[in-house]
Write a protein that holds these residues in place. Structure first.
Motif, PDB file in Angstrom:
ATOM      1  N   MET A 111      56.993  89.413  18.796  1.00  0.00           N
ATOM      2  CA  MET A 111      57.265  90.034  17.498  1.00  0.00           C
ATOM      3  C   MET A 111      58.698  89.751  17.029  1.00  0.00           C
ATOM      4  N   ASP A 112      59.654  89.785  17.951  1.00  0.00           N
ATOM      5  CA  ASP A 112      61.050  89.526  17.591  1.00  0.00           C
ATOM      6  C   ASP A 112      61.267  88.080  17.156  1.00  0.00           C
ATOM      7  N   THR A 113      60.497  87.156  17.729  1.00  0.00           N
ATOM      8  CA  THR A 113      60.674  85.726  17.473  1.00  0.00           C
ATOM      9  C   THR A 113      59.757  85.220  16.363  1.00  0.00           C
ATOM     10  N   ARG A 114      58.830  86.038  15.909  1.00  0.00           N
ATOM     11  CA  ARG A 114      57.811  85.608  14.948  1.00  0.00           C
ATOM     12  C   ARG A 114      58.392  84.994  13.677  1.00  0.00           C
ATOM     13  N   PRO A 115      59.420  85.558  13.040  1.00  0.00           N
ATOM     14  CA  PRO A 115      59.935  84.920  11.816  1.00  0.00           C
ATOM     15  C   PRO A 115      60.411  83.477  12.046  1.00  0.00           C
ATOM     16  N   ALA A 116      61.106  83.234  13.144  1.00  0.00           N
ATOM     17  CA  ALA A 116      61.575  81.874  13.444  1.00  0.00           C
ATOM     18  C   ALA A 116      60.393  80.958  13.768  1.00  0.00           C
ATOM     19  N   MET A 143      47.281  60.757  16.265  1.00  0.00           N
ATOM     20  CA  MET A 143      46.462  61.435  17.238  1.00  0.00           C
ATOM     21  C   MET A 143      46.689  62.939  17.128  1.00  0.00           C
ATOM     22  N   LEU A 144      45.638  63.674  17.411  1.00  0.00           N
ATOM     23  CA  LEU A 144      45.744  65.132  17.394  1.00  0.00           C
ATOM     24  C   LEU A 144      45.962  65.671  18.810  1.00  0.00           C
ATOM     25  N   PHE A 145      46.783  66.717  18.877  1.00  0.00           N
ATOM     26  CA  PHE A 145      47.066  67.380  20.140  1.00  0.00           C
ATOM     27  C   PHE A 145      46.968  68.881  19.941  1.00  0.00           C
ATOM     28  N   ALA A 146      46.354  69.551  20.913  1.00  0.00           N
ATOM     29  CA  ALA A 146      46.237  71.006  20.892  1.00  0.00           C
ATOM     30  C   ALA A 146      47.218  71.582  21.898  1.00  0.00           C
ATOM     31  N   PHE A 147      47.945  72.612  21.461  1.00  0.00           N
ATOM     32  CA  PHE A 147      48.797  73.391  22.350  1.00  0.00           C
ATOM     33  C   PHE A 147      48.031  74.676  22.656  1.00  0.00           C
ATOM     34  N   VAL A 148      47.711  74.891  23.905  1.00  0.00           N
ATOM     35  CA  VAL A 148      47.016  76.095  24.333  1.00  0.00           C
ATOM     36  C   VAL A 148      48.037  76.900  25.140  1.00  0.00           C
ATOM     37  N   CYS A 149      48.505  77.980  24.551  1.00  0.00           N
ATOM     38  CA  CYS A 149      49.631  78.733  25.104  1.00  0.00           C
ATOM     39  C   CYS A 149      49.194  80.150  25.465  1.00  0.00           C
ATOM     40  N   ALA A 150      49.573  80.591  26.645  1.00  0.00           N
ATOM     41  CA  ALA A 150      49.299  81.959  27.093  1.00  0.00           C
ATOM     42  C   ALA A 150      50.623  82.700  27.214  1.00  0.00           C
ATOM     43  N   ASP A 151      50.694  83.871  26.588  1.00  0.00           N
ATOM     44  CA  ASP A 151      51.900  84.689  26.660  1.00  0.00           C
ATOM     45  C   ASP A 151      52.079  85.273  28.059  1.00  0.00           C
ATOM     46  N   LYS A 152      53.329  85.488  28.432  1.00  0.00           N
ATOM     47  CA  LYS A 152      53.631  86.229  29.654  1.00  0.00           C
ATOM     48  C   LYS A 152      53.197  87.682  29.430  1.00  0.00           C
ATOM     49  N   PRO A 153      52.620  88.315  30.429  1.00  0.00           N
ATOM     50  CA  PRO A 153      52.258  89.729  30.291  1.00  0.00           C
ATOM     51  C   PRO A 153      53.487  90.572  29.948  1.00  0.00           C
ATOM     52  N   GLY A 154      53.279  91.560  29.070  1.00  0.00           N
ATOM     53  CA  GLY A 154      54.353  92.476  28.714  1.00  0.00           C
ATOM     54  C   GLY A 154      55.420  91.878  27.807  1.00  0.00           C
ATOM     55  N   HIS A 155      55.119  90.762  27.155  1.00  0.00           N
ATOM     56  CA  HIS A 155      56.103  90.094  26.303  1.00  0.00           C
ATOM     57  C   HIS A 155      55.771  90.170  24.805  1.00  0.00           C
ATOM     58  N   LEU A 156      54.959  91.146  24.409  1.00  0.00           N
ATOM     59  CA  LEU A 156      54.624  91.286  22.994  1.00  0.00           C
ATOM     60  C   LEU A 156      55.889  91.473  22.152  1.00  0.00           C
ATOM     61  N   TYR A 170      58.924  80.268  19.972  1.00  0.00           N
ATOM     62  CA  TYR A 170      58.258  81.051  21.009  1.00  0.00           C
ATOM     63  C   TYR A 170      58.515  80.433  22.388  1.00  0.00           C
ATOM     64  N   TYR A 171      58.384  79.118  22.474  1.00  0.00           N
ATOM     65  CA  TYR A 171      58.631  78.421  23.734  1.00  0.00           C
ATOM     66  C   TYR A 171      60.081  78.622  24.159  1.00  0.00           C
ATOM     67  N   LEU A 172      60.997  78.421  23.222  1.00  0.00           N
ATOM     68  CA  LEU A 172      62.426  78.531  23.522  1.00  0.00           C
ATOM     69  C   LEU A 172      62.822  79.944  23.937  1.00  0.00           C
ATOM     70  N   ALA A 173      62.108  80.954  23.435  1.00  0.00           N
ATOM     71  CA  ALA A 173      62.404  82.352  23.771  1.00  0.00           C
ATOM     72  C   ALA A 173      61.792  82.763  25.111  1.00  0.00           C
ATOM     73  N   GLY A 174      61.020  81.876  25.723  1.00  0.00           N
ATOM     74  CA  GLY A 174      60.409  82.207  27.005  1.00  0.00           C
ATOM     75  C   GLY A 174      59.177  83.079  26.897  1.00  0.00           C
ATOM     76  N   LEU A 175      58.518  83.054  25.748  1.00  0.00           N
ATOM     77  CA  LEU A 175      57.321  83.887  25.551  1.00  0.00           C
ATOM     78  C   LEU A 175      56.154  83.438  26.427  1.00  0.00           C
ATOM     79  N   PHE A 176      55.990  82.152  26.594  1.00  0.00           N
ATOM     80  CA  PHE A 176      54.767  81.632  27.191  1.00  0.00           C
ATOM     81  C   PHE A 176      54.817  81.564  28.714  1.00  0.00           C
ATOM     82  N   GLU A 177      53.716  81.999  29.318  1.00  0.00           N
ATOM     83  CA  GLU A 177      53.533  81.838  30.756  1.00  0.00           C
ATOM     84  C   GLU A 177      53.090  80.409  31.059  1.00  0.00           C
TER      85      GLU A 177
END
Length: 96
Positions: A18-23, A1-14, A74-81
């Motif tokens: 960027m810091d977590t992007r390589p991982a 089955m396919l699942f979509a993750f629709v994730c919104a970043d917390k404001p001001g967390h760019l 990204y999830y583990l770093a707390g990026l997503f609202e």
């Protein structure tokens, strides 16, 4: 089955994104090599800066998909609202 993750970043967390992007990319590359990842990419704001993510994976069920979403650096770093995990049906332009 396919699942979509629709994730919104917390404001001001760019900077977190960027810091977590390589991982994050390493995580997605592993999912891709395993055949789990179907496609992924960021949502962009009006200035073209990333402000969320769309990730589509194949998983056995909602619990397995949610576990994949929660393993993302990204999830583990707390990026997503918010993170929505939705069962998804690919109808048009589906690769063979």
């Amino acid at each position: 089955m396919l699942f979509a993750f629709v994730c919104a970043d917390k404001p001001g967390h760019l900077n977190v994104r960027m810091d977590t992007r390589p991982a994050h990319l390493e995580h997605l590359n592993k999912l891709n090599a395993d055949g789990t990842l179907k496609f992924a990419g960021p949502f962009l704001d009006d200035e073209g800066k990333p402000n969320g993510s769309l990730v589509v994976v194949e998983a056995a069920d909602l619990a397995a998909a949610r576990a994949l979403a929660e393993a993302d650096p990204y999830y583990l770093a707390g990026l997503f609202e918010t993170v929505e995990v939705k069962h998804w049906n690919w109808v048009f332009n589906k690769p063979e």
